[in-house]
Design a protein around this motif. Structure first.
Motif, PDB file in Angstrom:
ATOM      1  N   ALA A  14      48.226 -57.080  -9.872  1.00  0.00           N
ATOM      2  CA  ALA A  14      46.843 -57.159 -10.349  1.00  0.00           C
ATOM      3  C   ALA A  14      45.966 -56.218  -9.527  1.00  0.00           C
ATOM      4  O   ALA A  14      46.006 -56.229  -8.291  1.00  0.00           O
ATOM      5  CB  ALA A  14      46.337 -58.591 -10.252  1.00  0.00           C
ATOM      6  N   ILE A  15      45.149 -55.413 -10.202  1.00  0.00           N
ATOM      7  CA  ILE A  15      44.338 -54.380  -9.564  1.00  0.00           C
ATOM      8  C   ILE A  15      42.897 -54.866  -9.430  1.00  0.00           C
ATOM      9  O   ILE A  15      42.251 -55.201 -10.422  1.00  0.00           O
ATOM     10  CB  ILE A  15      44.394 -53.083 -10.391  1.00  0.00           C
ATOM     11  CG1 ILE A  15      45.857 -52.600 -10.496  1.00  0.00           C
ATOM     12  CG2 ILE A  15      43.505 -52.010  -9.788  1.00  0.00           C
ATOM     13  CD1 ILE A  15      46.076 -51.553 -11.568  1.00  0.00           C
ATOM     14  N   HIS A  16      42.396 -54.898  -8.209  1.00  0.00           N
ATOM     15  CA  HIS A  16      41.039 -55.390  -7.953  1.00  0.00           C
ATOM     16  C   HIS A  16      40.267 -54.418  -7.051  1.00  0.00           C
ATOM     17  O   HIS A  16      40.816 -53.946  -6.043  1.00  0.00           O
ATOM     18  CB  HIS A  16      41.078 -56.758  -7.265  1.00  0.00           C
ATOM     19  CG  HIS A  16      41.726 -57.836  -8.075  1.00  0.00           C
ATOM     20  ND1 HIS A  16      41.100 -58.450  -9.135  1.00  0.00           N
ATOM     21  CD2 HIS A  16      42.966 -58.397  -7.973  1.00  0.00           C
ATOM     22  CE1 HIS A  16      41.902 -59.358  -9.662  1.00  0.00           C
ATOM     23  NE2 HIS A  16      43.043 -59.340  -8.977  1.00  0.00           N
ATOM     24  N   GLY A  17      39.021 -54.147  -7.389  1.00  0.00           N
ATOM     25  CA  GLY A  17      38.140 -53.362  -6.525  1.00  0.00           C
ATOM     26  C   GLY A  17      38.606 -51.956  -6.248  1.00  0.00           C
ATOM     27  O   GLY A  17      38.306 -51.396  -5.190  1.00  0.00           O
ATOM     28  N   LEU A  18      39.319 -51.353  -7.186  1.00  0.00           N
ATOM     29  CA  LEU A  18      39.846 -50.002  -7.000  1.00  0.00           C
ATOM     30  C   LEU A  18      39.296 -49.065  -8.066  1.00  0.00           C
ATOM     31  O   LEU A  18      38.902 -49.493  -9.149  1.00  0.00           O
ATOM     32  CB  LEU A  18      41.377 -50.008  -7.053  1.00  0.00           C
ATOM     33  CG  LEU A  18      42.085 -50.937  -6.057  1.00  0.00           C
ATOM     34  CD1 LEU A  18      43.590 -50.902  -6.288  1.00  0.00           C
ATOM     35  CD2 LEU A  18      41.757 -50.528  -4.616  1.00  0.00           C
ATOM     36  N   ARG A  19      39.287 -47.779  -7.757  1.00  0.00           N
ATOM     37  CA  ARG A  19      38.918 -46.755  -8.732  1.00  0.00           C
ATOM     38  C   ARG A  19      40.133 -45.874  -8.978  1.00  0.00           C
ATOM     39  O   ARG A  19      40.922 -45.597  -8.057  1.00  0.00           O
ATOM     40  CB  ARG A  19      37.728 -45.923  -8.237  1.00  0.00           C
ATOM     41  CG  ARG A  19      37.983 -45.185  -6.954  1.00  0.00           C
ATOM     42  CD  ARG A  19      36.704 -44.577  -6.392  1.00  0.00           C
ATOM     43  NE  ARG A  19      36.093 -43.658  -7.326  1.00  0.00           N
ATOM     44  CZ  ARG A  19      36.286 -42.339  -7.289  1.00  0.00           C
ATOM     45  NH1 ARG A  19      37.088 -41.818  -6.366  1.00  0.00           N
ATOM     46  NH2 ARG A  19      35.682 -41.555  -8.138  1.00  0.00           N
ATOM     47  N   ALA A  20      40.300 -45.442 -10.225  1.00  0.00           N
ATOM     48  CA  ALA A  20      41.501 -44.691 -10.599  1.00  0.00           C
ATOM     49  C   ALA A  20      41.156 -43.257 -10.981  1.00  0.00           C
ATOM     50  O   ALA A  20      40.044 -42.967 -11.451  1.00  0.00           O
ATOM     51  CB  ALA A  20      42.210 -45.379 -11.755  1.00  0.00           C
ATOM     52  N   SER A  21      42.124 -42.368 -10.782  1.00  0.00           N
ATOM     53  CA  SER A  21      41.976 -40.975 -11.192  1.00  0.00           C
ATOM     54  C   SER A  21      43.362 -40.367 -11.358  1.00  0.00           C
ATOM     55  O   SER A  21      44.366 -40.956 -10.954  1.00  0.00           O
ATOM     56  CB  SER A  21      41.166 -40.177 -10.166  1.00  0.00           C
ATOM     57  OG  SER A  21      41.858 -40.127  -8.928  1.00  0.00           O
ATOM     58  N   ILE A  22      43.398 -39.195 -11.970  1.00  0.00           N
ATOM     59  CA  ILE A  22      44.642 -38.429 -12.089  1.00  0.00           C
ATOM     60  C   ILE A  22      44.610 -37.301 -11.075  1.00  0.00           C
ATOM     61  O   ILE A  22      43.630 -36.561 -10.972  1.00  0.00           O
ATOM     62  CB  ILE A  22      44.791 -37.829 -13.506  1.00  0.00           C
ATOM     63  CG1 ILE A  22      44.843 -38.934 -14.566  1.00  0.00           C
ATOM     64  CG2 ILE A  22      46.034 -36.947 -13.593  1.00  0.00           C
ATOM     65  CD1 ILE A  22      46.094 -39.770 -14.547  1.00  0.00           C
ATOM     66  N   GLN A  23      45.695 -37.158 -10.296  1.00  0.00           N
ATOM     67  CA  GLN A  23      45.814 -36.031  -9.376  1.00  0.00           C
ATOM     68  C   GLN A  23      47.246 -35.497  -9.439  1.00  0.00           C
ATOM     69  O   GLN A  23      48.165 -36.198  -9.868  1.00  0.00           O
ATOM     70  CB  GLN A  23      45.448 -36.434  -7.944  1.00  0.00           C
ATOM     71  CG  GLN A  23      46.366 -37.454  -7.311  1.00  0.00           C
ATOM     72  CD  GLN A  23      45.923 -37.837  -5.899  1.00  0.00           C
ATOM     73  OE1 GLN A  23      44.785 -38.251  -5.680  1.00  0.00           O
ATOM     74  NE2 GLN A  23      46.832 -37.691  -4.933  1.00  0.00           N
ATOM     75  N   PHE A  24      47.424 -34.256  -9.025  1.00  0.00           N
ATOM     76  CA  PHE A  24      48.724 -33.599  -9.184  1.00  0.00           C
ATOM     77  C   PHE A  24      49.506 -33.493  -7.872  1.00  0.00           C
ATOM     78  O   PHE A  24      50.569 -32.895  -7.831  1.00  0.00           O
ATOM     79  CB  PHE A  24      48.519 -32.213  -9.805  1.00  0.00           C
ATOM     80  CG  PHE A  24      47.955 -32.291 -11.196  1.00  0.00           C
ATOM     81  CD1 PHE A  24      48.782 -32.464 -12.295  1.00  0.00           C
ATOM     82  CD2 PHE A  24      46.585 -32.234 -11.401  1.00  0.00           C
ATOM     83  CE1 PHE A  24      48.253 -32.559 -13.574  1.00  0.00           C
ATOM     84  CE2 PHE A  24      46.047 -32.320 -12.673  1.00  0.00           C
ATOM     85  CZ  PHE A  24      46.885 -32.494 -13.774  1.00  0.00           C
ATOM     86  N   GLU A  25      48.979 -34.095  -6.833  1.00  0.00           N
ATOM     87  CA  GLU A  25      49.696 -34.157  -5.557  1.00  0.00           C
ATOM     88  C   GLU A  25      50.047 -35.610  -5.278  1.00  0.00           C
ATOM     89  O   GLU A  25      49.175 -36.487  -5.311  1.00  0.00           O
ATOM     90  CB  GLU A  25      48.824 -33.599  -4.434  1.00  0.00           C
ATOM     91  CG  GLU A  25      49.521 -33.603  -3.075  1.00  0.00           C
ATOM     92  CD  GLU A  25      48.638 -33.031  -1.974  1.00  0.00           C
ATOM     93  OE1 GLU A  25      49.041 -33.122  -0.797  1.00  0.00           O
ATOM     94  OE2 GLU A  25      47.545 -32.521  -2.292  1.00  0.00           O
ATOM     95  N   GLU A  26      51.316 -35.872  -4.996  1.00  0.00           N
ATOM     96  CA  GLU A  26      51.742 -37.244  -4.718  1.00  0.00           C
ATOM     97  C   GLU A  26      51.061 -37.751  -3.448  1.00  0.00           C
ATOM     98  O   GLU A  26      51.030 -37.053  -2.429  1.00  0.00           O
ATOM     99  CB  GLU A  26      53.263 -37.309  -4.562  1.00  0.00           C
ATOM    100  CG  GLU A  26      53.787 -38.717  -4.423  1.00  0.00           C
ATOM    101  CD  GLU A  26      55.314 -38.792  -4.451  1.00  0.00           C
ATOM    102  OE1 GLU A  26      55.850 -39.910  -4.546  1.00  0.00           O
ATOM    103  OE2 GLU A  26      55.963 -37.719  -4.371  1.00  0.00           O
ATOM    104  N   PRO A  27      50.512 -38.945  -3.472  1.00  0.00           N
ATOM    105  CA  PRO A  27      49.799 -39.471  -2.297  1.00  0.00           C
ATOM    106  C   PRO A  27      50.708 -39.596  -1.078  1.00  0.00           C
ATOM    107  O   PRO A  27      51.911 -39.860  -1.196  1.00  0.00           O
ATOM    108  CB  PRO A  27      49.325 -40.856  -2.761  1.00  0.00           C
ATOM    109  CG  PRO A  27      49.260 -40.757  -4.243  1.00  0.00           C
ATOM    110  CD  PRO A  27      50.401 -39.849  -4.632  1.00  0.00           C
ATOM    111  N   ASP A  28      50.121 -39.439   0.087  1.00  0.00           N
ATOM    112  CA  ASP A  28      50.824 -39.627   1.355  1.00  0.00           C
ATOM    113  C   ASP A  28      50.919 -41.123   1.644  1.00  0.00           C
ATOM    114  O   ASP A  28      49.956 -41.866   1.439  1.00  0.00           O
ATOM    115  CB  ASP A  28      50.044 -38.916   2.471  1.00  0.00           C
ATOM    116  CG  ASP A  28      50.847 -38.802   3.756  1.00  0.00           C
ATOM    117  OD1 ASP A  28      51.501 -39.791   4.154  1.00  0.00           O
ATOM    118  OD2 ASP A  28      50.802 -37.732   4.380  1.00  0.00           O
ATOM    119  N   THR A  29      52.075 -41.559   2.114  1.00  0.00           N
ATOM    120  CA  THR A  29      52.258 -42.980   2.419  1.00  0.00           C
ATOM    121  C   THR A  29      51.339 -43.443   3.546  1.00  0.00           C
ATOM    122  O   THR A  29      51.075 -44.641   3.692  1.00  0.00           O
ATOM    123  CB  THR A  29      53.716 -43.268   2.817  1.00  0.00           C
ATOM    124  OG1 THR A  29      54.090 -42.405   3.895  1.00  0.00           O
ATOM    125  CG2 THR A  29      54.658 -43.039   1.644  1.00  0.00           C
ATOM    126  N   ALA A  30      50.817 -42.514   4.318  1.00  0.00           N
ATOM    127  CA  ALA A  30      49.922 -42.860   5.419  1.00  0.00           C
ATOM    128  C   ALA A  30      48.454 -42.869   4.985  1.00  0.00           C
ATOM    129  O   ALA A  30      47.576 -43.208   5.794  1.00  0.00           O
ATOM    130  CB  ALA A  30      50.110 -41.878   6.580  1.00  0.00           C
TER     131      ALA A  30
END
Length: 303
Positions: free
Chosen positions: A113-129
């Motif tokens: 369940a997703i709460h209090g987040l904003r979403a977008s499309i990006q072409f670079e995979e996020p860093d785990t850190a």
């Protein structure tokens, strides 16, 4: 007497006046009859043209309705209503992803369940850190040469316009919605607002699953679903058919759900404390295929 005999009677002079400007009754009658005939035929032609135009308009209207609305499943939220949701002030709540599990109709599923987040499309995979990222996954499909399947908008930039896939997700103004429609109104609005948008296959629409699916076989599956005003990222435990996944989501109570590609990819989510939890095999991170081409759906903490 002689005078009387010598007188001759006057001959009457008869003058017949004729008005050349007045035509004979027969001639007038003939011309009136001819004029009435032409008017009658003209009326018939105009009525015929009007009938044909009305039929063409009806056929065009039906085709338009059939194209946009007769898609085999009910539409729970119209494009206009979803645009209204995207315009609303973002809901204020703690940033977190809440994970639960269940088995429905023999299909084992994890729900995020997703709460209090904003979403977008990006072409670079996020860093785990990167602690601002609370969840990420794939979005639109693409060919090996980078041709996107289904409409795709990222940061207001249009990468593809293709309505062949009727499910969609739209993100802008710190809001996000999913829906089902062939209309491009939501995509156009998101583009104007500098947001993101992608299309995918329908799994559930208005609590109903499609009569057929275009992906077959059993593989790990993922989805984005909606119950009420809450969006969920969903992942299967085992390899499942698309039909079994969709049926399980419908049975569980999802009003709408769209497919998410990359069922075996590694991704992660964070809980309210910001603790990272892996989904899938962490040895597959980072994804080395199609670097810079994959459109990642990234959920970050709302600022």
């Amino acid at each position: 007497m002689s005078d009387i005999k010598d007188q001759h009677p006057e001959k009457p002079i008869i003058i017949i006046e004729r008005d050349d400007n007045v035509k004979s009754g027969a001639s007038v009658k003939g011309e009136v009859s001819q004029s009435s005939g032409w008017r009658s035929w003209l009326r018939r032609i105009l009525v015929g043209v009007a009938v044909v135009a009305a039929l063409l308009a009806a056929v065009a209207g039906y085709k338009l309705w059939n194209y946009y609305y007769n898609i085999g499943v009910p539409i729970s939220v119209s494009p206009k209503e979803n645009i209204g949701k995207l315009k609303e002030p973002a809901k204020q709540e703690p940033s977190e992803v809440v994970m639960t599990s269940d088995t429905i109709l023999g299909v084992a599923l994890d729900f995020y369940a997703i709460h209090g987040l904003r979403a977008s499309i990006q072409f670079e995979e996020p860093d785990t850190a990167d602690t601002s990222v609370y969840l990420y996954c794939r979005s639109a499909d693409h060919t090996p040469d980078g041709h996107y399947l289904g409409s795709l908008v990222a940061g207001g930039k249009v990468y593809q316009t293709d309505c062949s896939r009727l499910g969609y997700m739209a993100m802008t103004n710190d809001n996000m919605v999913i829906g089902v429609s062939r209309s491009d109104k939501v995509r156009s609005f998101v583009e104007e607002q500098g947001g993101s948008f992608f299309r995918q296959f329908i799994l559930v629409s208005g609590g109903v699953i499609p009569s057929r699916f275009f992906l077959h076989g059993k593989v790990e599956r993922r989805a984005i679903g909606r119950m009420g005003d809450t969006l969920y990222f969903i992942a299967t435990h085992e390899k499942e058919t698309l039909w079994d996944l969709a049926d399980a989501l419908r049975e569980y109570g999802f009003t709408d759900a769209i497919y998410i590609t990359g069922g075996s990819d590694y991704v992660f989510y964070r809980d309210r404390q910001g603790q990272r939890h892996d989904i899938g095999d962490s040895s597959l991170y980072p994804n080395k295929k199609w670097v810079g081409i994959i459109p990642w759906l990234v959920f970050k903490k709302a600022e």
